[in-house]
Scaffold this motif. Structure first.
Motif, mmCIF file in Angstrom:
data_model
loop_
_atom_site.group_PDB
_atom_site.id
_atom_site.type_symbol
_atom_site.label_atom_id
_atom_site.label_comp_id
_atom_site.label_asym_id
_atom_site.label_seq_id
_atom_site.Cartn_x
_atom_site.Cartn_y
_atom_site.Cartn_z
ATOM 1 N N UNK A 129 34.988 46.439 49.071
ATOM 2 C CA UNK A 129 33.761 46.510 48.278
ATOM 3 C C UNK A 129 34.062 46.976 46.856
ATOM 4 N N UNK A 130 34.924 47.994 46.740
ATOM 5 C CA UNK A 130 35.302 48.483 45.407
ATOM 6 C C UNK A 130 35.970 47.367 44.614
ATOM 7 N N UNK A 131 36.900 46.659 45.252
ATOM 8 C CA UNK A 131 37.650 45.603 44.560
ATOM 9 C C UNK A 131 36.768 44.402 44.244
ATOM 10 N N UNK A 132 35.967 43.978 45.206
ATOM 11 C CA UNK A 132 35.159 42.768 45.046
ATOM 12 C C UNK A 132 34.076 42.954 43.989
ATOM 13 N N UNK A 133 33.461 44.127 43.968
ATOM 14 C CA UNK A 133 32.382 44.381 43.007
ATOM 15 C C UNK A 133 32.908 44.747 41.621
ATOM 16 N N UNK A 134 34.226 44.872 41.512
ATOM 17 C CA UNK A 134 34.883 45.048 40.212
ATOM 18 C C UNK A 134 36.047 44.069 40.125
ATOM 19 N N UNK A 135 35.771 42.825 40.504
ATOM 20 C CA UNK A 135 36.829 41.846 40.747
ATOM 21 C C UNK A 135 37.685 41.550 39.523
ATOM 22 N N UNK A 136 37.071 41.483 38.363
ATOM 23 C CA UNK A 136 37.832 41.115 37.168
ATOM 24 C C UNK A 136 38.959 42.102 36.892
ATOM 25 N N UNK A 137 38.630 43.388 36.856
ATOM 26 C CA UNK A 137 39.650 44.415 36.622
ATOM 27 C C UNK A 137 40.599 44.532 37.810
ATOM 28 N N UNK A 138 40.042 44.475 39.019
ATOM 29 C CA UNK A 138 40.856 44.655 40.220
ATOM 30 C C UNK A 138 41.912 43.567 40.355
ATOM 31 N N UNK A 139 41.520 42.325 40.147
ATOM 32 C CA UNK A 139 42.460 41.218 40.293
ATOM 33 C C UNK A 139 43.538 41.254 39.216
#
Length: 290
Positions: A129-139
């Protein structure tokens, strides 16, 4: 007492959500990193003492514990340099299980395959959830860490699989020991709102500190000193301070050798957390299952 602590964490999470709306830019990140490097790193700084207590044998000397601890960290660090995709997967799996186990250890359920999968599924759901909802930075950070392009579809599939795993195993756990399903769904809803409204670092800091590190610190103090009081908390801080200081100073010394790029810095930051996470997860599993 447990319900009071939960209420305080919910209020603090809403306060964190308010901060994400009114405190923008670099200052918010500075606050997040301050929380992570203070309370976040502190909650894993007393692992050597915990290992000696958890595995209480005459042959387990301080030197043996220290060397074993450093060996595990060394192996984790080497993995990130040699085969980063494998290291990242292991880090996520270990962290996911650890988050789930810490969140639900109050249930005191049997340590069978269903409970292990439940902890893993729940923790993986929160992390994704943390990664998906902040996908641009996370990826961007993930791609920098492992040198492989990961698409949003991958996160979407992991989110779906972790949700299904949590629902199925959660239902099986519920049959053995009832827990408040609605309050847990509310927590997930609250997390989703916070992660959606906040950036990656602030989202991670809020969950990591309020919903993981502080409860873990309380459990560790209780385990070592049999009660959580002002005096025992001070004792814990004193006994872990030198390890905390070495970890923080070591990180900032190593940072000086990195190129001045936010993405590179963040990828190294999460790699650093991963390296010290592996031994911490193992000793906390031992403590929480006893």
């Amino acid at each position: 007492m447990y319900q009071k602590v939960q209420s305080i964490r919910v209020v603090a999470t809403f306060f964190g959500l308010w901060i994400s709306a009114y405190i923008l830019g670099n200052f918010q990140d500075y606050v997040a990193f301050f929380l992570i490097f203070s309370l976040g790193i502190l909650h894993g700084s007393n692992d050597i003492t915990l290992i000696k207590r958890a595995y209480n044998t005459k042959n387990l000397t301080f030197l043996k514990v220290l060397m074993s601890y450093l060996l595990i960290i060394g192996v984790g660090t080497t993995l990130f340099f040699s085969i980063p995709p494998v290291a990242l997967i292991l880090f996520i799996v270990f962290s996911a299980y650890h988050f789930g186990e810490q969140h639900f250890h109050f249930l005191k359920i049997d340590n069978g395959i269903i409970s292990y999968l439940f902890y893993l599924g729940y923790g993986l759901l929160v992390i994704t959830l943390i990664l998906y909802l902040n996908a641009s930075d996370a990826l961007s950070i993930i791609n920098e860490m492992i040198g492989v392009i990961i698409s949003l579809d991958v996160l979407r599939w992991i989110l779906l699989i972790s949700a299904i795993l949590t629902i199925i195993t959660g239902a099986l756990v519920y049959l053995k020991q009832k827990f408040n399903v609605f309050i847990e769904l509310f927590y997930l809803f609250l997390f989703s709102i916070v992660f959606f409204a906040s950036n990656l670092i602030w989202s991670f800091a809020l969950y990591f500190i309020l919903w993981h590190s502080l409860p873990s610190l309380a459990d560790q103090v209780q385990y070592l000193y049999k009660e959580v009081t002002k005096e025992t908390i001070i004792q814990y801080i004193k006994s872990s301070f030198i390890y905390w200081l070495i970890s923080v100073v070591g990180f900032f010394v190593l940072v000086q050798f990195l190129e001045n790029s936010p993405t590179v810095m963040l990828s190294f930051f999460f790699s650093f957390l991963a390296a010290i996470t592996f031994p911490h997860v193992l000793v906390m599993h031992k403590i929480l299952k006893d």
